[in-house]
Each structure stands twice: as structure tokens, then as C-alpha cells.
Design an enzyme around this catalytic site. Structure first.
Site, short mmCIF file in Angstrom:
data_model
loop_
_atom_site.label_atom_id
_atom_site.label_comp_id
_atom_site.label_asym_id
_atom_site.label_seq_id
_atom_site.Cartn_x
_atom_site.Cartn_y
_atom_site.Cartn_z
N TRP A 37 107.64 95.54 -18.14
CA TRP A 37 108.92 96.75 -19.08
C TRP A 37 108.72 96.18 -20.23
CZ3 TRP A 37 110.92 93.41 -14.92
CH2 TRP A 37 111.65 92.76 -15.01
N ARG A 38 107.60 95.61 -20.66
CA ARG A 38 107.50 95.14 -21.94
C ARG A 38 106.70 95.34 -22.72
NH1 ARG A 38 110.22 88.49 -22.73
NH2 ARG A 38 111.84 89.40 -22.94
N GLU A 50 116.87 98.58 -17.25
CA GLU A 50 117.76 97.83 -17.60
C GLU A 50 118.59 97.90 -16.51
OE1 GLU A 50 118.23 96.52 -20.16
OE2 GLU A 50 116.53 96.38 -21.38
N GLN A 55 123.05 91.97 -13.76
CA GLN A 55 123.57 91.50 -12.84
C GLN A 55 122.11 91.61 -11.92
OE1 GLN A 55 127.17 89.88 -12.97
NE2 GLN A 55 125.68 89.91 -14.55
N THR A 56 121.38 91.39 -12.26
CA THR A 56 119.79 91.08 -11.48
C THR A 56 119.04 90.53 -11.98
OG1 THR A 56 120.21 92.58 -10.23
CG2 THR A 56 118.04 92.06 -9.96
N LEU A 93 117.73 95.75 -3.22
CA LEU A 93 118.30 95.10 -5.11
C LEU A 93 119.32 95.37 -5.50
CD1 LEU A 93 116.12 94.68 -7.07
CD2 LEU A 93 116.55 97.04 -7.61
N TYR A 95 123.62 96.81 -5.09
CA TYR A 95 124.34 97.22 -6.44
C TYR A 95 123.93 98.65 -6.44
CZ TYR A 95 127.07 93.80 -8.33
OH TYR A 95 128.00 92.54 -8.45
N TYR A 133 126.64 97.50 -22.68
CA TYR A 133 125.05 96.92 -23.44
C TYR A 133 123.55 97.66 -22.98
CZ TYR A 133 120.92 94.41 -21.43
OH TYR A 133 120.18 94.01 -21.62
N ASP A 151 124.45 90.63 -23.63
CA ASP A 151 124.85 90.60 -22.02
C ASP A 151 125.30 89.16 -22.16
OD1 ASP A 151 122.98 88.91 -22.76
OD2 ASP A 151 121.47 89.34 -21.12
N CYS A 205 118.44 78.25 -22.96
CA CYS A 205 119.90 78.26 -22.92
C CYS A 205 120.63 78.23 -21.54
CB CYS A 205 120.20 78.82 -24.09
SG CYS A 205 122.89 78.40 -24.44
N CYS A 222 122.91 74.94 -33.68
CA CYS A 222 123.96 74.98 -32.93
C CYS A 222 124.74 73.92 -32.44
CB CYS A 222 123.02 74.68 -31.34
SG CYS A 222 124.03 75.26 -29.31
#
Length: 365
Positions: A37-38, A50, A55-56, A93, A95, A133, A151, A205, A222
Site C-alpha cells: 500500500w506504499r 488502514e 489491530q492487525t 482477517l 473484526y 487514528y 496508534d 521500539c 530517548c
DNA sequence: AAATCGGGGGC
DNA sequence: GCCCCAGATTT
């Protein structure tokens, strides 16, 4: 921390966050993953990605993204698609209200915006399935609008950079983080900046005890890392354990076909198909009674190994039976399907897969 | 504010 | 096993 202290922290947060964009964007330019998707971030594609990514994980979305857009290449085609088709495209998938809302929103976009996604944060927020979001992500990535996209990744990265012990599950904390981030967005690269924060959270991170601070472009600025407490952050309210439910699930078989039942259009797994099932762990005799009430005459019953399926907030402890019966009419909302019809046209949730995977063997007998 | 809504990957 | 993920909506 009370509300006033939270508000008073925003200026301090902004000051430290000012140091983030330059090293983060330099890292993103050299380290960003190549994702489907980029490559061509037109608004419709960004939108679909998106919603799928809510949550995936990225890896889970990859097999679905191109297939979905190949089947429904435009917002108009999505608006006109059947519920059966969109649920089949979303099968596995999770939800599932995401895709039902996606279609509802597509209809609204066709009716209100001539089929073009609006380049406006508030207008995006008003569409079904698009919250704060997702509106921020679409606005910044697809339209270059200066809006943050906060997010779970961003909350973790920000909590560590700022060494904040605020509970990120609280709405007020999310808003404060978003406000602080809004002030430091690099206006010429807002989409890249928002994606870079998420990319850092996903690749470097990492949650829990796994942050790779040695390879983090923000290690020098940081505060969580400086104080050696990154692993303790972010602070997040504990969630309650799922509740166990006993069920009895049936592979109802006759003449090479299996019976499916349509689930209600609200609640868990809304609108999907399921194997007929009853509450509790039934004995073969009790099950035969239930089936008789449905007008089904049993020929033979054999028990299958138990199966368990864990949802976010409940657990199904399932006893399974393969039931051969006389071919007969089924109750309202039930259908007889062949194995290939099931594969091609009926969305069956993964909760039933431990039993459904036995079908190739059983239907050939 | 809390509950509901899936599934899977990584440890 | 446990955590938590490019969250949104309903109660």
C-alpha cells in the site's frame, strides 16, 4: 497524574519531541519496509489498508490487500458489492464489522462526495469505521494534511522517548500525545513522519522486553532509554481475562454435503456462516434430541477431538460431532453446501476450522 | 469508562 | 501460555 498535570506536561513533551523528526525521517528513508500500500498511495488504497491494519499486523494484511483491490478496484465497486462477497474477501482477517462499515462508508462517499474520499479530517471522521487514528492516517498519508496519527506503536514510542508513565489506555492521554505531536509535524512530510513513527514501533521500539535500542535512531534523545526503563513503558491498564463458554459443534453430513447456518447480523462474527452448534457439551443422545427438534433424522454419530478457540474476550471450548443424517429439508437460515461451494462462496470463521478441516475426508465417505 | 469485536505472530 | 497489534463502536 491528574488532568491539570497532564495538560501542563504537553509543552515539555513538545520540547523533547522537537528533536524527533530529523533522525526519524533519515532512518525511515533508509529502513522503511516496501509494503503493497506504499507503492501507490491513492486515497482509496490507503483507506483500505488502514482499515485492514486496525489491530492487525502487517504480515497478516499482506495476503488480503491486493486480493481485495483486485476484486473491488474502485470505491464505486465496493459500494455496489454484496455482503457475501465482502465477507468472503475478509474471511479470516477478523473484526468483520470493519468491512461492513467499509462498504457503508463507500456508499456514503459515492452519494455525498461523488465517489472521491474527502481531503478533510472531520469529514473522514464522520464515515463509518473511520475514527480519530484512521482519519489522521488517511489525511496525512493520502492528502498530506498536517494531522497526527496516534496508534499503539506511536503511543509506545512516545511514552518511551518522553519517559511518560501516563496510562496510554486513557483517552485523555492519547489526546495529549496527539496534541504534542501535532505541534512538531514536519509540514512537508507529514505522511512519511506518521508512518515512520509507526514503522519504528513495529520494527525497533518493540513491546515489552524487546526494544532494540542499540539500533534505534532516537536512542540519543530517548529519555526512557537514558533512564534504562524503556522495557517498563508504556504503562497500560490490565485487561480482564476472557470468559470460557462450552459449545457442541456439528458437522452435519448428507449426500456429500454439509449443513451451514447463517449467523445473526449483529454481535460476534456477525453475518458469517457457521457450523450448527449448541450451548454446553452435549452427549450424543442429547445432540440427537436437538437435531430431532430441527427435523433431522440421525443415521450415525461419531465424536471428533475437542477443539478450543480463543477470542479477545471469550473462549469457546468445543466438543465436535460428525453426524450423518437422512437428506432432509433444513430449518430457516440453514443450507446444504458442497465442499467447493463452501470454499468459494461462504465465509466460515476460523473458530470452526479444527472441525471443518475434516470435511474432505468425511464428505467422501 | 467499560465492554464488545478476531485472529495470529512472536516470545 | 502471554502480549498486543497502523482501533472503532456500542453500552
Amino acid at each position: 497524574m491528574n488532568k491539570n498535570n497532564l495538560a501542563s506536561q504537553i509543552p515539555e513533551w513538545q520540547e523533547r519531541l522537537t528533536l524527533v523528526p530529523a533522525p526519524l525521517l533519515a532512518w525511515y528513508d533508509k529502513s522503511a519496509r516496501v509494503l503493497p500500500w506504499r507503492s501507490n498511495p491513492v486515497p482509496y488504497h490507503v483507506w483500505v489498508s488502514e482499515i485492514m491494519l486496525q489491530q492487525t499486523r502487517v504480515e497478516a494484511v499482506k495476503p488480503y490487500f491486493d486480493r481485495f483491490l483486485s476484486a473491488l478496484p474502485t470505491i464505486e465497486s465496493l459500494a455496489g458489492a454484496s455482503e457475501e462477497q465482502i465477507l468472503k474477501l475478509w474471511e479470516g482477517l477478523g473484526y468483520y464489522n470493519r468491512v461492513r462499515n467499509l462498504k457503508k462508508a463507500a456508499i456514503q462517499v459515492v452519494e455525498r462526495y461523488s465517489g472521491q474520499l474527502p481531503a478533510d479530517f472531520e469529514a473522514l471522521c464522520s464515515l463509518p469505521g473511520i475514527g480519530v487514528y484512521t482519519a489522521g492516517a488517511i489525511a496525512s498519508i493520502a492528502f498530506g494534511l498536517p494531522v497526527p496519527a496516534v496508534d499503539g506503536n506511536v503511543l509506545r514510542v512516545a511514552s518511551r522517548v518522553l519517559c511518560s508513565r501516563e496510562d496510554i489506555s486513557k483517552e485523555a492521554v492519547k489526546k495529549a500525545m496527539a496534541q504534542a505531536l501535532a505541534a512538531i509535524l514536519p509540514k512537508d512530510r507529514v505522511g512519511d513522519f506518521n508512518q515512520a513513527l509507526m514503522e519504528l514501533g513495529a520494527m525497533v521500539c518493540l513491546p515489552g522486553a524487546a526494544p532494540r535500542c542499540e539500533s534505534c535512531p532516537l536512542a540519543a534523545i530517548c529519555e526512557g532509554h537514558r533512564q534504562s526503563v524503556a522495557e517498563e513503558l508504556p504503562v497500560k491498564a490490565a485487561k480482564k481475562p476472557p470468559k470460557a463458554e462450552e459449545k457442541t459443534v456439528v458437522l452435519l453430513l448428507a449426500e456429500g454435503k454439509v449443513a451451514l447456518r447463517k449467523r445473526p447480523d449483529t454481535g460476534l462474527l456477525a453475518g458469517l456462516w457457521e457450523l450448527p452448534n449448541w450451548e454446553g457439551h452435549l452427549s450424543p443422545e442429547a445432540l440427537q434430541e436437538c437435531l430431532g427438534d430441527c427435523g433431522i433424522n440421525v443415521v450415525r454419530i461419531s465424536q471428533m477431538p475437542d477443539a478450543r478457540h480463543v477470542f479477545t474476550h471469550r473462549i469457546w471450548e468445543m466438543r465436535g460431532y460428525a453426524v450423518y443424517c437422512e437428506s432432509s429439508p433444513l430449518p430457516e437460515g440453514w443450507v446444504w453446501v458442497t465442499l467447493s461451494e463452501l470454499r468459494e462462496g461462504y465465509a466460515l470463521p476460523g473458530a470452526f476450522s479444527a472441525f471443518a478441516k475434516q470435511l474432505p475426508k468425511l464428505t467422501s465417505l
